[in-house]
Motif scaffolding. Sequence first.
Motif, PDB file in Angstrom:
ATOM      1  N   ARG A   1       0.848  -1.199   0.000  1.00 15.18           N
ATOM      2  CA  ARG A   1       0.000   0.000   0.000  1.00 15.18           C
ATOM      3  C   ARG A   1       0.877   1.239   0.000  1.00 15.18           C
ATOM      4  NH1 ARG A   1      -4.221  -1.531   4.736  1.00 15.18           N
ATOM      5  NH2 ARG A   1      -5.043  -3.413   3.781  1.00 15.18           N
ATOM      6  N   GLY A   2       0.875   1.931  -1.098  1.00 15.61           N
ATOM      7  CA  GLY A   2       1.530   3.231  -1.130  1.00 15.61           C
ATOM      8  C   GLY A   2       3.012   3.220  -1.425  1.00 15.61           C
ATOM      9  N   GLY A   3       3.503   2.259  -2.178  1.00 14.70           N
ATOM     10  CA  GLY A   3       4.910   2.246  -2.557  1.00 14.70           C
ATOM     11  C   GLY A   3       5.210   3.288  -3.626  1.00 14.70           C
ATOM     12  N   PHE A   4       6.503   3.522  -3.879  1.00 10.79           N
ATOM     13  CA  PHE A   4       6.900   4.495  -4.896  1.00 10.79           C
ATOM     14  C   PHE A   4       8.281   4.142  -5.451  1.00 10.79           C
ATOM     15  CE2 PHE A   4       8.491   5.925  -0.863  1.00 10.79           C
ATOM     16  CZ  PHE A   4       9.760   6.419  -1.123  1.00 10.79           C
ATOM     17  N   TRP A   5       8.526   4.576  -6.676  1.00 12.82           N
ATOM     18  CA  TRP A   5       9.827   4.425  -7.322  1.00 12.82           C
ATOM     19  C   TRP A   5      10.654   5.675  -7.072  1.00 12.82           C
ATOM     20  CZ3 TRP A   5      11.581   0.096  -9.599  1.00 12.82           C
ATOM     21  CH2 TRP A   5      10.661  -0.864  -9.987  1.00 12.82           C
ATOM     22  N   ALA A   6      11.965   5.482  -6.872  1.00 14.98           N
ATOM     23  CA  ALA A   6      12.861   6.630  -6.731  1.00 14.98           C
ATOM     24  C   ALA A   6      14.250   6.253  -7.223  1.00 14.98           C
ATOM     25  CB  ALA A   6      12.941   7.091  -5.274  1.00 14.98           C
ATOM     26  N   PRO A   7      14.905   7.163  -7.947  1.00 13.96           N
ATOM     27  CA  PRO A   7      16.302   6.911  -8.296  1.00 13.96           C
ATOM     28  C   PRO A   7      17.170   7.099  -7.053  1.00 13.96           C
ATOM     29  CG  PRO A   7      15.594   9.028  -9.165  1.00 13.96           C
ATOM     30  CD  PRO A   7      14.397   8.396  -8.523  1.00 13.96           C
ATOM     31  N   VAL A   8      18.113   6.181  -6.847  1.00 14.20           N
ATOM     32  CA  VAL A   8      19.045   6.245  -5.727  1.00 14.20           C
ATOM     33  C   VAL A   8      20.426   6.474  -6.312  1.00 14.20           C
ATOM     34  CG1 VAL A   8      20.081   4.964  -3.824  1.00 14.20           C
ATOM     35  CG2 VAL A   8      17.627   4.745  -4.283  1.00 14.20           C
ATOM     36  N   GLU A   9      21.075   7.561  -5.917  1.00 11.68           N
ATOM     37  CA  GLU A   9      22.399   7.892  -6.440  1.00 11.68           C
ATOM     38  C   GLU A   9      23.458   7.649  -5.383  1.00 11.68           C
ATOM     39  OE1 GLU A   9      22.296  11.879  -7.942  1.00 11.68           O
ATOM     40  OE2 GLU A   9      21.207  11.252  -9.734  1.00 11.68           O
ATOM     41  N   ILE A  10      24.520   6.927  -5.784  1.00 10.66           N
ATOM     42  CA  ILE A  10      25.664   6.672  -4.913  1.00 10.66           C
ATOM     43  C   ILE A  10      26.873   7.308  -5.582  1.00 10.66           C
ATOM     44  CG2 ILE A  10      27.065   4.916  -3.782  1.00 10.66           C
ATOM     45  CD1 ILE A  10      24.717   2.944  -4.349  1.00 10.66           C
ATOM     46  N   TRP A  11      27.402   8.358  -4.970  1.00 14.65           N
ATOM     47  CA  TRP A  11      28.595   9.036  -5.485  1.00 14.65           C
ATOM     48  C   TRP A  11      29.784   8.536  -4.677  1.00 14.65           C
ATOM     49  CZ3 TRP A  11      28.620  12.339  -9.612  1.00 14.65           C
ATOM     50  CH2 TRP A  11      27.386  12.787 -10.058  1.00 14.65           C
ATOM     51  N   HIS A  12      30.683   7.788  -5.303  1.00 17.98           N
ATOM     52  CA  HIS A  12      31.826   7.238  -4.573  1.00 17.98           C
ATOM     53  C   HIS A  12      32.882   6.764  -5.565  1.00 17.98           C
ATOM     54  CE1 HIS A  12      34.063   4.662  -1.766  1.00 17.98           C
ATOM     55  NE2 HIS A  12      33.497   5.372  -0.817  1.00 17.98           N
ATOM     56  N   ARG A  13      34.124   6.773  -5.132  1.00 15.58           N
ATOM     57  CA  ARG A  13      35.213   6.341  -6.018  1.00 15.58           C
ATOM     58  C   ARG A  13      35.114   4.858  -6.357  1.00 15.58           C
ATOM     59  NH1 ARG A  13      39.645   4.187  -2.900  1.00 15.58           N
ATOM     60  NH2 ARG A  13      39.165   4.393  -0.703  1.00 15.58           N
ATOM     61  N   ASP A  14      34.426   4.054  -5.528  1.00 11.50           N
ATOM     62  CA  ASP A  14      34.266   2.618  -5.790  1.00 11.50           C
ATOM     63  C   ASP A  14      32.978   2.282  -6.531  1.00 11.50           C
ATOM     64  OD1 ASP A  14      36.674   1.934  -4.610  1.00 11.50           O
ATOM     65  OD2 ASP A  14      35.783   1.727  -2.619  1.00 11.50           O
ATOM     66  N   ALA A  15      32.269   3.287  -7.038  1.00  6.51           N
ATOM     67  CA  ALA A  15      30.975   3.059  -7.688  1.00  6.51           C
ATOM     68  C   ALA A  15      31.067   2.076  -8.850  1.00  6.51           C
ATOM     69  CB  ALA A  15      30.380   4.387  -8.169  1.00  6.51           C
ATOM     70  N   GLU A  16      32.160   2.117  -9.617  1.00  5.22           N
ATOM     71  CA  GLU A  16      32.302   1.200 -10.761  1.00  5.22           C
ATOM     72  C   GLU A  16      32.353  -0.247 -10.277  1.00  5.22           C
ATOM     73  OE1 GLU A  16      34.923   0.745 -14.815  1.00  5.22           O
ATOM     74  OE2 GLU A  16      35.818   1.804 -13.118  1.00  5.22           O
ATOM     75  N   ARG A  17      33.099  -0.500  -9.219  1.00  4.08           N
ATOM     76  CA  ARG A  17      33.204  -1.857  -8.683  1.00  4.08           C
ATOM     77  C   ARG A  17      31.857  -2.313  -8.114  1.00  4.08           C
ATOM     78  NH1 ARG A  17      36.002  -3.743  -3.474  1.00  4.08           N
ATOM     79  NH2 ARG A  17      35.709  -1.570  -2.993  1.00  4.08           N
ATOM     80  N   TRP A  18      31.143  -1.410  -7.467  1.00  2.00           N
ATOM     81  CA  TRP A  18      29.855  -1.746  -6.878  1.00  2.00           C
ATOM     82  C   TRP A  18      28.780  -2.006  -7.925  1.00  2.00           C
ATOM     83  CZ3 TRP A  18      29.883   2.695  -2.761  1.00  2.00           C
ATOM     84  CH2 TRP A  18      30.838   2.415  -1.795  1.00  2.00           C
ATOM     85  N   ALA A  19      28.950  -1.470  -9.132  1.00  2.52           N
ATOM     86  CA  ALA A  19      27.957  -1.672 -10.186  1.00  2.52           C
ATOM     87  C   ALA A  19      27.738  -3.151 -10.463  1.00  2.52           C
ATOM     88  CB  ALA A  19      28.384  -0.950 -11.460  1.00  2.52           C
ATOM     89  N   ALA A  20      28.773  -3.966 -10.320  1.00  2.70           N
ATOM     90  CA  ALA A  20      28.641  -5.409 -10.535  1.00  2.70           C
ATOM     91  C   ALA A  20      28.036  -6.108  -9.314  1.00  2.70           C
ATOM     92  CB  ALA A  20      30.005  -6.010 -10.848  1.00  2.70           C
ATOM     93  N   LEU A  21      28.104  -5.474  -8.161  1.00  4.22           N
ATOM     94  CA  LEU A  21      27.594  -6.070  -6.924  1.00  4.22           C
ATOM     95  C   LEU A  21      26.070  -5.988  -6.846  1.00  4.22           C
ATOM     96  CD1 LEU A  21      28.229  -7.252  -4.094  1.00  4.22           C
ATOM     97  CD2 LEU A  21      28.397  -4.895  -3.287  1.00  4.22           C
ATOM     98  N   TYR A  22      25.522  -4.800  -7.112  1.00  2.33           N
ATOM     99  CA  TYR A  22      24.070  -4.610  -7.038  1.00  2.33           C
ATOM    100  C   TYR A  22      23.427  -5.171  -8.302  1.00  2.33           C
ATOM    101  CZ  TYR A  22      25.162  -1.457  -3.197  1.00  2.33           C
ATOM    102  OH  TYR A  22      25.616  -0.930  -2.033  1.00  2.33           O
TER     103      TYR A  22
END
Length: 123
Positions: free
Chosen positions: A50-71
């Motif tokens: 009941r009442g969910g929503f979509w939202a973009p979540v931004e992660i700004w970090h030097r390890d973001a490229e490595r984390w892209a494969a994790l999520y």
Amino acid sequence: MSTHFYGEGNIGSVPEFREFPNGNDEPNRLLRLNVYFDNPVPTKDGYEDRGGFWAPVEIWHRDAERWAALYQKGMRVLVSGREEREDWTDAEDNARSTYKINARSVGILPYRIEAVTLSAKSA
């Protein structure tokens, strides 16, 4: 304008990684997750959203490229950060607002996880 945000939801699409030049310094790195934050309410037959929503979540970090494969799409996450409103104008000159989450941390919840592999301890 921003306010503190803390929510649990599912990643709805493949994470998007971007890198932005920063002069002679290391580039800024962004990982964007599209997350559906649900509101499960107990019912006789289980739970109802009941009442969910979509939202973009931004992660700004030097390890973001490595984390892209994790999520991954479908993964359950716990997000803590700031909710920020961005005002903009559409093609017909109508004023619009969009909300996004600037994440301080994104934790992976153990639903549908089959294995966890840790990297070797660095010296």
